[in-house]
Design a protein around this motif. Sequence first.
Motif, PDB file in Angstrom:
ATOM      1  N   HIS A   1       0.844  -1.199   0.000  1.00 57.36           N
ATOM      2  CA  HIS A   1       0.000   0.000   0.000  1.00 57.36           C
ATOM      3  C   HIS A   1       0.879   1.249   0.000  1.00 57.36           C
ATOM      4  O   HIS A   1       1.673   1.419  -0.904  1.00 57.36           O
ATOM      5  N   ARG A   2       0.810   2.056   1.063  1.00 59.38           N
ATOM      6  CA  ARG A   2       1.580   3.312   1.053  1.00 59.38           C
ATOM      7  C   ARG A   2       2.916   3.194   1.806  1.00 59.38           C
ATOM      8  O   ARG A   2       3.568   4.186   2.089  1.00 59.38           O
ATOM      9  N   VAL A   3       3.277   1.962   2.144  1.00 60.50           N
ATOM     10  CA  VAL A   3       4.526   1.753   2.899  1.00 60.50           C
ATOM     11  C   VAL A   3       5.558   1.060   2.006  1.00 60.50           C
ATOM     12  O   VAL A   3       5.245   0.050   1.379  1.00 60.50           O
ATOM     13  N   VAL A   4       6.761   1.604   1.958  1.00 69.14           N
ATOM     14  CA  VAL A   4       7.835   0.954   1.192  1.00 69.14           C
ATOM     15  C   VAL A   4       8.884   0.427   2.169  1.00 69.14           C
ATOM     16  O   VAL A   4       9.403   1.171   3.002  1.00 69.14           O
ATOM     17  N   THR A   5       9.123  -0.880   2.074  1.00 70.79           N
ATOM     18  CA  THR A   5      10.143  -1.511   2.926  1.00 70.79           C
ATOM     19  C   THR A   5      11.393  -1.748   2.090  1.00 70.79           C
ATOM     20  O   THR A   5      11.325  -2.339   1.008  1.00 70.79           O
ATOM     21  N   ILE A   6      12.506  -1.252   2.598  1.00 65.22           N
ATOM     22  CA  ILE A   6      13.795  -1.469   1.936  1.00 65.22           C
ATOM     23  C   ILE A   6      14.587  -2.430   2.820  1.00 65.22           C
ATOM     24  O   ILE A   6      14.805  -2.151   4.011  1.00 65.22           O
ATOM     25  N   ARG A   7      14.973  -3.541   2.221  1.00 63.95           N
ATOM     26  CA  ARG A   7      15.737  -4.533   2.979  1.00 63.95           C
ATOM     27  C   ARG A   7      17.187  -4.510   2.505  1.00 63.95           C
ATOM     28  O   ARG A   7      17.440  -4.675   1.302  1.00 63.95           O
ATOM     29  N   LEU A   8      18.116  -4.285   3.417  1.00 64.66           N
ATOM     30  CA  LEU A   8      19.538  -4.335   3.068  1.00 64.66           C
ATOM     31  C   LEU A   8      19.853  -5.783   2.714  1.00 64.66           C
ATOM     32  O   LEU A   8      19.431  -6.707   3.427  1.00 64.66           O
ATOM     33  N   ASN A   9      20.580  -5.996   1.622  1.00 66.09           N
ATOM     34  CA  ASN A   9      20.684  -7.359   1.092  1.00 66.09           C
ATOM     35  C   ASN A   9      22.101  -7.706   0.637  1.00 66.09           C
ATOM     36  O   ASN A   9      22.334  -7.946  -0.545  1.00 66.09           O
ATOM     37  N   ARG A  10      23.044  -7.679   1.584  1.00 68.71           N
ATOM     38  CA  ARG A  10      24.393  -8.206   1.298  1.00 68.71           C
ATOM     39  C   ARG A  10      24.699  -9.229   2.390  1.00 68.71           C
ATOM     40  O   ARG A  10      25.575  -9.000   3.244  1.00 68.71           O
ATOM     41  N   PRO A  11      23.957 -10.351   2.400  1.00 66.95           N
ATOM     42  CA  PRO A  11      24.046 -11.274   3.533  1.00 66.95           C
ATOM     43  C   PRO A  11      25.466 -11.767   3.812  1.00 66.95           C
ATOM     44  O   PRO A  11      25.860 -11.886   4.971  1.00 66.95           O
TER      45      PRO A  11
END
Length: 260
Positions: free
Chosen positions: A15-25
């Motif tokens: 919806h109106r929320v953007v989740t940014i996931r850091l992704n250098r495991p």
Amino acid sequence: LKKGKPMSILIEKNHRVVTIRLNRPKARNALNTQLLSELVSVLQELDQSPEVGCFIITGSDTVFSAGADIKEMRSKSYHQMVQEDYFSKWEQFTTLRTPKIAAICGPALGGGCELALMCDIIFAAENALMGLPEITLGVIPGIGGTQRLTKAVGKAKAMDMILTGKHLSAFEAEKAGLVSRVCPTEQLLDEAITAASVIAGYGKFATTSAKEAVDQAQEMSLKDGILFERRIFHALFATEDQKEGMSAFIEKRSPQFRGY
Ligand code: HXC
């Protein structure tokens, strides 16, 4: 974004929320130049959108971020650091107007902790660890940590953390006023999405104004800050959302905010 390179962040819109996931495991989400530039360019673009009301910045269930990329920095000379003005691009992260929640599971160390400190709200999972261990590497925090941590928790705790390199557990961080909520690890993201959806449901003009006013408390005297707040408060009477919010209250219905 550079074509062909794997993204070091993952983006999800809810919806109106953007989740940014850091992704250098493999590098424990260390913040290298590529990650920084992807993060900033994606957020700057979304920041303008009236469809986006709140950001969540998160890592994995086991690590938020191990901080600045030590392998990238190790061989740099003083001249290179100055010439590149290394880390100055992080300033662009702080000028985003959309509210940002950091949702932290596991370690948020060095630049990872500083990234959280650049967000507006911090939620921590019970397994979170926050600290500025740069002193153990022969340097000091370089993305605002000495300033923002001190403003967040006061000189006593900040000096202790920065000079000893000691980490805080989630509960210690909450007690110190560094994080606003601690949740069971498996519930952290849901809790962040719920809070972000609440924020994103309000008028964006009002939420960005509220954030701007609170941010000014770090910069201005009390007298100037109160005047700044009052002027913004007055300005909000030029918005339709103010009319809608107050009318909805009086008419005993839910408001439909439109962001202007
Ligand atoms: C580059 C990193 C890294 C980092 C970990 N790695 N942290 N690479 N930069 N900041 C790499 C390791 O070298 C290793 O690579 C792999 O990620 C896995 O790391 P482990 O230590 O084996 O993982 P784990 O046991 O899960 O421990 C996670 C951790 C620990 C607690 C986060 O890695 C850690 O303490 N990292 C450093 C934290 C730190 O000092 N941060 C401050 C950075 S300086 P290989 O190749 O062996 O698999 C900073 C400065 C800001 O932020 C400004 C100052 C100039």
